[in-house]
Design a protein around this motif. Structure first.
Motif, mmCIF file in Angstrom:
data_model
loop_
_atom_site.group_PDB
_atom_site.id
_atom_site.type_symbol
_atom_site.label_atom_id
_atom_site.label_comp_id
_atom_site.label_asym_id
_atom_site.label_seq_id
_atom_site.Cartn_x
_atom_site.Cartn_y
_atom_site.Cartn_z
ATOM 1 N N MET A 18 0.921 -1.139 0.092
ATOM 2 C CA MET A 18 0.094 -0.060 0.166
ATOM 3 C C MET A 18 0.972 1.214 -0.075
ATOM 4 S SD MET A 18 -3.417 -1.073 2.246
ATOM 5 C CE MET A 18 -2.489 -0.506 3.729
ATOM 6 N N ALA A 19 2.011 1.372 0.777
ATOM 7 C CA ALA A 19 2.902 2.383 0.763
ATOM 8 C C ALA A 19 3.600 2.585 -0.584
ATOM 9 C CB ALA A 19 4.037 2.169 1.732
ATOM 10 N N ALA A 20 4.061 1.426 -1.243
ATOM 11 C CA ALA A 20 4.375 1.690 -2.586
ATOM 12 C C ALA A 20 3.493 2.241 -3.605
ATOM 13 C CB ALA A 20 5.006 0.401 -2.841
ATOM 14 N N GLN A 21 2.349 1.988 -3.479
ATOM 15 C CA GLN A 21 1.288 1.872 -4.426
ATOM 16 C C GLN A 21 0.960 3.570 -4.115
ATOM 17 O OE1 GLN A 21 -2.566 -0.097 -3.581
ATOM 18 N NE2 GLN A 21 -2.914 -0.370 -5.704
ATOM 19 N N SER A 22 0.965 3.921 -3.022
ATOM 20 C CA SER A 22 0.706 5.496 -2.853
ATOM 21 C C SER A 22 1.758 6.447 -3.588
ATOM 22 C CB SER A 22 0.874 5.847 -1.357
ATOM 23 O OG SER A 22 1.948 5.788 -0.612
ATOM 24 N N PHE A 23 2.855 5.747 -3.816
ATOM 25 C CA PHE A 23 3.649 6.337 -4.875
ATOM 26 C C PHE A 23 3.811 6.113 -6.225
ATOM 27 C CE2 PHE A 23 5.589 7.298 -0.683
ATOM 28 C CZ PHE A 23 6.310 8.535 -0.589
ATOM 29 N N ASN A 24 2.709 5.380 -6.649
ATOM 30 C CA ASN A 24 2.662 4.746 -7.842
ATOM 31 C C ASN A 24 3.593 3.961 -8.255
ATOM 32 O OD1 ASN A 24 1.205 4.467 -10.297
ATOM 33 N ND2 ASN A 24 2.225 6.057 -11.245
ATOM 34 N N ARG A 25 4.059 2.972 -7.560
ATOM 35 C CA ARG A 25 5.172 2.056 -7.682
ATOM 36 C C ARG A 25 4.785 0.734 -7.551
ATOM 37 N NH1 ARG A 25 7.749 5.387 -10.515
ATOM 38 N NH2 ARG A 25 8.957 7.087 -9.532
ATOM 39 N N LYS A 26 5.346 -0.214 -8.177
ATOM 40 C CA LYS A 26 5.322 -1.632 -7.767
ATOM 41 C C LYS A 26 6.352 -2.041 -6.885
ATOM 42 C CE LYS A 26 2.941 -3.359 -11.970
ATOM 43 N NZ LYS A 26 2.775 -4.133 -13.094
ATOM 44 N N ILE A 27 6.258 -2.666 -6.102
ATOM 45 C CA ILE A 27 7.201 -2.783 -5.035
ATOM 46 C C ILE A 27 8.300 -3.859 -5.499
ATOM 47 C CG2 ILE A 27 6.060 -4.904 -3.783
ATOM 48 C CD1 ILE A 27 7.118 -3.248 -1.161
ATOM 49 N N ASN A 28 9.565 -3.787 -5.259
ATOM 50 C CA ASN A 28 10.606 -4.843 -5.780
ATOM 51 C C ASN A 28 11.134 -5.010 -4.548
ATOM 52 O OD1 ASN A 28 13.149 -5.376 -6.459
ATOM 53 N ND2 ASN A 28 13.072 -4.612 -8.306
ATOM 54 N N TRP A 29 10.799 -6.383 -4.038
ATOM 55 C CA TRP A 29 11.304 -6.852 -2.867
ATOM 56 C C TRP A 29 12.842 -7.120 -2.753
ATOM 57 C CZ3 TRP A 29 8.863 -6.471 1.459
ATOM 58 C CH2 TRP A 29 7.328 -6.422 1.323
ATOM 59 N N HIS A 30 13.640 -7.335 -4.024
ATOM 60 C CA HIS A 30 14.831 -7.438 -3.914
ATOM 61 C C HIS A 30 15.541 -6.202 -3.373
ATOM 62 C CE1 HIS A 30 14.287 -11.013 -6.734
ATOM 63 N NE2 HIS A 30 15.093 -11.438 -5.743
ATOM 64 N N LYS A 31 15.223 -4.961 -4.125
ATOM 65 C CA LYS A 31 15.661 -3.729 -3.925
ATOM 66 C C LYS A 31 15.488 -3.471 -2.518
ATOM 67 C CE LYS A 31 15.847 -1.859 -8.563
ATOM 68 N NZ LYS A 31 15.358 -0.961 -9.728
ATOM 69 N N MET A 32 14.278 -3.630 -1.936
ATOM 70 C CA MET A 32 13.885 -3.308 -0.678
ATOM 71 C C MET A 32 14.974 -4.076 0.415
ATOM 72 S SD MET A 32 11.413 -1.917 1.478
ATOM 73 C CE MET A 32 9.762 -2.033 0.706
ATOM 74 N N ARG A 33 15.125 -5.423 0.094
ATOM 75 C CA ARG A 33 15.905 -6.133 1.069
ATOM 76 C C ARG A 33 17.476 -5.621 1.125
ATOM 77 N NH1 ARG A 33 17.096 -11.409 -1.884
ATOM 78 N NH2 ARG A 33 18.486 -9.977 -3.042
ATOM 79 N N ASP A 34 17.817 -5.338 -0.285
ATOM 80 C CA ASP A 34 19.213 -4.957 -0.374
ATOM 81 C C ASP A 34 19.654 -3.253 0.353
ATOM 82 O OD1 ASP A 34 19.748 -7.332 -1.677
ATOM 83 O OD2 ASP A 34 19.666 -6.295 -3.701
ATOM 84 N N TYR A 35 18.382 -2.693 0.311
ATOM 85 C CA TYR A 35 18.276 -1.215 0.666
ATOM 86 C C TYR A 35 18.393 -1.129 2.213
ATOM 87 C CZ TYR A 35 16.807 3.550 1.469
ATOM 88 O OH TYR A 35 16.717 4.882 2.009
ATOM 89 N N LEU A 36 17.922 -2.323 2.856
ATOM 90 C CA LEU A 36 17.653 -2.291 4.452
ATOM 91 C C LEU A 36 18.760 -3.336 5.024
ATOM 92 C CD1 LEU A 36 13.771 -3.064 4.671
ATOM 93 C CD2 LEU A 36 15.084 -0.913 5.084
ATOM 94 N N ALA A 37 19.472 -4.133 4.335
ATOM 95 C CA ALA A 37 20.428 -4.834 4.875
ATOM 96 C C ALA A 37 21.852 -4.811 3.829
ATOM 97 C CB ALA A 37 20.015 -6.472 5.049
ATOM 98 N N ASP A 38 22.230 -3.663 3.520
ATOM 99 C CA ASP A 38 23.307 -3.378 2.591
ATOM 100 C C ASP A 38 24.617 -3.671 3.234
ATOM 101 O OD1 ASP A 38 25.124 -2.332 0.709
ATOM 102 O OD2 ASP A 38 24.248 -0.545 0.365
ATOM 103 N N PRO A 39 25.544 -4.714 2.481
ATOM 104 C CA PRO A 39 26.752 -5.203 3.309
ATOM 105 C C PRO A 39 27.615 -3.887 3.215
ATOM 106 C CG PRO A 39 26.078 -6.905 1.671
ATOM 107 C CD PRO A 39 24.898 -5.659 1.691
ATOM 108 N N LYS A 40 27.570 -2.976 2.339
ATOM 109 C CA LYS A 40 28.494 -1.696 2.086
ATOM 110 C C LYS A 40 28.048 -0.959 3.384
ATOM 111 C CE LYS A 40 28.166 -1.918 -2.686
ATOM 112 N NZ LYS A 40 27.424 -1.646 -3.719
ATOM 113 N N GLU A 41 27.026 -0.986 3.942
ATOM 114 C CA GLU A 41 26.750 -0.270 5.172
ATOM 115 C C GLU A 41 26.908 -0.837 6.540
ATOM 116 O OE1 GLU A 41 25.466 3.025 5.253
ATOM 117 O OE2 GLU A 41 25.818 2.883 3.114
ATOM 118 N N GLY A 42 27.774 -2.024 6.390
ATOM 119 C CA GLY A 42 28.018 -2.855 7.526
ATOM 120 C C GLY A 42 26.959 -3.672 7.972
ATOM 121 N N ARG A 43 26.050 -4.365 7.078
ATOM 122 C CA ARG A 43 24.804 -5.096 7.526
ATOM 123 C C ARG A 43 25.227 -6.435 6.843
ATOM 124 N NH1 ARG A 43 19.951 -1.882 8.798
ATOM 125 N NH2 ARG A 43 20.694 -0.032 9.538
ATOM 126 N N GLU A 44 24.573 -7.463 7.512
ATOM 127 C CA GLU A 44 24.499 -8.737 7.047
ATOM 128 C C GLU A 44 22.955 -9.130 7.323
ATOM 129 O OE1 GLU A 44 25.955 -13.307 7.901
ATOM 130 O OE2 GLU A 44 26.364 -11.884 9.282
#
Length: 191
Positions: A18-44
């Motif tokens: 619903m949040a993505a839809q409010s921005f007229n976007r189809k959610i991309n779960w791969h990008k969401m996952r990589d954004y929230l747990a980015d190894p470059k940011e020290g996250r695993e």
């Protein structure tokens, strides 16, 4: 690089759609996952669990249910842990609330897996108490949402807020010729 922070992502799938839809976007779960747990940011990423309410197994919801089941199959095939809950018919629609299941699982998984960070992908203030309980266990809690759907109680209960607007900009837009429908319609869950 030093030690990576172990991250567990707990997502309310319908809320995120619903949040993505409010921005007229189809959610991309791969990008969401990589954004929230980015190894470059020290996250695993140690686990990402997505919760979905299913339309009732009744003929009038058959198209919506098949669409959601198709998406769920895709998500499981792509390494996401999926938890579903059956909805109940109510009037012309249906209701489904995964909040209790999500909260219980989040506590149980946090105690078993022992992440450094739990990211709650939701804006629902019903999760404010969960955020507080996790923090009392020494776990950093981040809430990933967009400003217009983030409840103040949840915002105030977390260590920090991750604004999803930036990652939503990277998602594919909905076809502008399509009409928006409630969560569960095929155009929301098409992969």
């Amino acid at each position: 690089m030093g030690n990576l922070h172990r991250v567990m992502v707990i997502a309310d799938g319908d809320n995120a759609f619903m949040a993505a839809q409010s921005f007229n976007r189809k959610i991309n779960w791969h990008k969401m996952r990589d954004y929230l747990a980015d190894p470059k940011e020290g996250r695993e990423l140690i686990e990402m669990v997505i919760y979905f309410g299913l339309p009732p197994a009744k003929e009038r919801f058959e198209e919506q249910r098949k669409s959601k089941e198709k998406f769920i199959y895709w998500a499981k095939s792509n390494g996401f842990l999926i938890v579903t809950k059956e909805g109940k018919a109510k009037g012309d629609g249906y209701e489904n609330n995964v909040d209790v299941v999500m909260a219980i699982d989040a506590m149980e998984l946090a105690l078993e897996i022992k992440p450094d960070i739990v990211v709650l992908v939701t804006g629902d203030s019903d999760f404010a108490y969960l955020a507080q309980k996790l923090r009392r266990r020494g776990i950093r809690v981040e809430v990933a949402s967009v400003e217009q759907s983030l409840g103040s109680e949840l915002k105030n209960s977390a260590n920090s807020v991750v604004d999803l607007t930036e990652v939503f900009d990277e998602f594919d837009p909905h076809n502008s010729n399509e009409n928006f429908h409630r969560i569960g319609h095929a155009n929301v869950f098409d992969v």
